[in-house]
Design a protein around this motif. Structure first.
Motif, PDB file in Angstrom:
ATOM      1  N   PHE A   1       0.850  -1.182   0.000  1.00 17.05           N
ATOM      2  CA  PHE A   1       0.000   0.000   0.000  1.00 17.05           C
ATOM      3  C   PHE A   1       0.884   1.229   0.000  1.00 17.05           C
ATOM      4  N   MET A   2       0.682   2.131  -0.976  1.00 12.87           N
ATOM      5  CA  MET A   2       1.523   3.325  -1.092  1.00 12.87           C
ATOM      6  C   MET A   2       0.624   4.557  -1.051  1.00 12.87           C
ATOM      7  N   LYS A   3       1.115   5.599  -0.440  1.00  8.42           N
ATOM      8  CA  LYS A   3       0.397   6.878  -0.368  1.00  8.42           C
ATOM      9  C   LYS A   3       1.309   7.978  -0.885  1.00  8.42           C
ATOM     10  N   PHE A   4       0.688   8.943  -1.521  1.00  9.34           N
ATOM     11  CA  PHE A   4       1.459  10.125  -1.914  1.00  9.34           C
ATOM     12  C   PHE A   4       0.557  11.345  -1.816  1.00  9.34           C
ATOM     13  N   THR A   5       1.170  12.448  -1.587  1.00  7.27           N
ATOM     14  CA  THR A   5       0.431  13.700  -1.499  1.00  7.27           C
ATOM     15  C   THR A   5       0.985  14.668  -2.533  1.00  7.27           C
ATOM     16  N   LEU A   6       0.091  15.471  -3.056  1.00 11.40           N
ATOM     17  CA  LEU A   6       0.509  16.501  -3.999  1.00 11.40           C
ATOM     18  C   LEU A   6       1.060  17.684  -3.214  1.00 11.40           C
ATOM     19  N   PRO A   7       2.076  18.336  -3.734  1.00 12.69           N
ATOM     20  CA  PRO A   7       2.630  19.481  -3.016  1.00 12.69           C
ATOM     21  C   PRO A   7       1.625  20.634  -2.968  1.00 12.69           C
ATOM     22  N   GLU A   8       1.602  21.325  -1.875  1.00 14.44           N
ATOM     23  CA  GLU A   8       0.741  22.498  -1.719  1.00 14.44           C
ATOM     24  C   GLU A   8       1.336  23.658  -2.504  1.00 14.44           C
ATOM     25  N   PRO A   9       0.515  24.453  -3.164  1.00 16.57           N
ATOM     26  CA  PRO A   9       1.061  25.592  -3.912  1.00 16.57           C
ATOM     27  C   PRO A   9       1.620  26.647  -2.961  1.00 16.57           C
ATOM     28  N   ASP A  10       2.615  27.356  -3.430  1.00 16.40           N
ATOM     29  CA  ASP A  10       3.175  28.471  -2.671  1.00 16.40           C
ATOM     30  C   ASP A  10       2.096  29.553  -2.564  1.00 16.40           C
ATOM     31  N   GLN A  11       1.774  29.981  -1.363  1.00 16.09           N
ATOM     32  CA  GLN A  11       0.710  30.966  -1.154  1.00 16.09           C
ATOM     33  C   GLN A  11       1.012  32.297  -1.836  1.00 16.09           C
ATOM     34  N   LYS A  12       2.267  32.534  -2.169  1.00 16.46           N
ATOM     35  CA  LYS A  12       2.622  33.753  -2.886  1.00 16.46           C
ATOM     36  C   LYS A  12       2.196  33.685  -4.353  1.00 16.46           C
ATOM     37  N   ASP A  13       1.768  32.508  -4.831  1.00 19.18           N
ATOM     38  CA  ASP A  13       1.328  32.303  -6.216  1.00 19.18           C
ATOM     39  C   ASP A  13      -0.185  32.166  -6.336  1.00 19.18           C
ATOM     40  N   VAL A  14      -0.920  32.332  -5.210  1.00 18.50           N
ATOM     41  CA  VAL A  14      -2.358  32.064  -5.175  1.00 18.50           C
ATOM     42  C   VAL A  14      -3.134  33.365  -4.968  1.00 18.50           C
ATOM     43  N   CYS A  15      -4.232  33.514  -5.739  1.00 19.62           N
ATOM     44  CA  CYS A  15      -5.135  34.654  -5.562  1.00 19.62           C
ATOM     45  C   CYS A  15      -5.967  34.431  -4.301  1.00 19.62           C
ATOM     46  N   ASN A  16      -6.038  35.435  -3.453  1.00 19.18           N
ATOM     47  CA  ASN A  16      -6.806  35.314  -2.213  1.00 19.18           C
ATOM     48  C   ASN A  16      -8.312  35.415  -2.434  1.00 19.18           C
ATOM     49  N   LEU A  17      -8.750  35.824  -3.620  1.00 17.60           N
ATOM     50  CA  LEU A  17     -10.184  35.919  -3.891  1.00 17.60           C
ATOM     51  C   LEU A  17     -10.734  34.648  -4.519  1.00 17.60           C
ATOM     52  N   CYS A  18     -10.077  34.145  -5.555  1.00 17.96           N
ATOM     53  CA  CYS A  18     -10.600  32.959  -6.256  1.00 17.96           C
ATOM     54  C   CYS A  18      -9.843  31.679  -5.902  1.00 17.96           C
ATOM     55  N   ASP A  19      -8.762  31.790  -5.149  1.00 21.86           N
ATOM     56  CA  ASP A  19      -7.940  30.650  -4.712  1.00 21.86           C
ATOM     57  C   ASP A  19      -7.260  29.893  -5.851  1.00 21.86           C
ATOM     58  N   LYS A  20      -7.140  30.520  -7.014  1.00 22.69           N
ATOM     59  CA  LYS A  20      -6.441  29.874  -8.120  1.00 22.69           C
ATOM     60  C   LYS A  20      -4.945  30.137  -7.999  1.00 22.69           C
ATOM     61  N   GLU A  21      -4.162  29.137  -8.351  1.00 22.13           N
ATOM     62  CA  GLU A  21      -2.707  29.300  -8.406  1.00 22.13           C
ATOM     63  C   GLU A  21      -2.381  29.866  -9.789  1.00 22.13           C
ATOM     64  N   VAL A  22      -1.985  31.135  -9.819  1.00 20.59           N
ATOM     65  CA  VAL A  22      -1.751  31.801 -11.103  1.00 20.59           C
ATOM     66  C   VAL A  22      -0.298  32.227 -11.301  1.00 20.59           C
ATOM     67  N   GLY A  23       0.504  32.155 -10.271  1.00 20.22           N
ATOM     68  CA  GLY A  23       1.908  32.552 -10.376  1.00 20.22           C
ATOM     69  C   GLY A  23       2.112  34.015 -10.019  1.00 20.22           C
ATOM     70  N   LYS A  24       3.298  34.318  -9.559  1.00 17.01           N
ATOM     71  CA  LYS A  24       3.622  35.670  -9.093  1.00 17.01           C
ATOM     72  C   LYS A  24       3.464  36.727 -10.174  1.00 17.01           C
ATOM     73  N   ASP A  25       3.758  36.366 -11.434  1.00 14.90           N
ATOM     74  CA  ASP A  25       3.692  37.342 -12.520  1.00 14.90           C
ATOM     75  C   ASP A  25       2.270  37.745 -12.868  1.00 14.90           C
ATOM     76  N   ASN A  26       1.284  36.989 -12.438  1.00 14.04           N
ATOM     77  CA  ASN A  26      -0.118  37.279 -12.753  1.00 14.04           C
ATOM     78  C   ASN A  26      -0.907  37.743 -11.541  1.00 14.04           C
ATOM     79  N   LEU A  27      -0.194  38.256 -10.545  1.00 18.59           N
ATOM     80  CA  LEU A  27      -0.836  38.727  -9.315  1.00 18.59           C
ATOM     81  C   LEU A  27      -0.495  40.176  -9.031  1.00 18.59           C
TER      82      LEU A  27
END
Length: 100
Positions: free
Chosen positions: A10-36
């Protein structure tokens, strides 16, 4: 969290959490620093910023329409024979100012 079995193990894996500096605080989309737009306490993506501007423009338009209607009602209430200077003075006293 995702899991699967591999050769009976049995194997488990987790996806990495996005860097909060790359996430919009209104829509919660990860868009990257250049698009914020980054602020002290919040990040807003361009899409949310555009939507906020559109909503603000609509609200300003509604407010202007209401003020124009109020001014029209005020002008209709002035009795005939009043000079334009007296009307202008009443409008000024009522708080209307030219905005540039």
């Amino acid at each position: 969290m995702n899991s699967f079995t591999h050769y009976g193990q049995f194997m488990k894996f987790t996806l990495p959490e996005p860097d909060q500096k790359d996430v919009c605080n209104l829509c919660d989309k990860e868009v990257g620093k250049d698009n914020l737009i980054t602020g002290k306490n919040a990040n807003i993506c361009f899409e949310c910023s555009d939507l906020a501007k559109q909503l603000a423009d609509e609200k300003r338009k509604e407010m202007a329409f209401k003020q124009v209607r109020e001014l029209g009602d005020f002008l209709e209430s002035i009795e005939g024979g009043t000079s334009m200077y007296e009307i202008a003075e009443k409008i000024y006293d009522a708080g209307y100012r030219k905005v540039e």
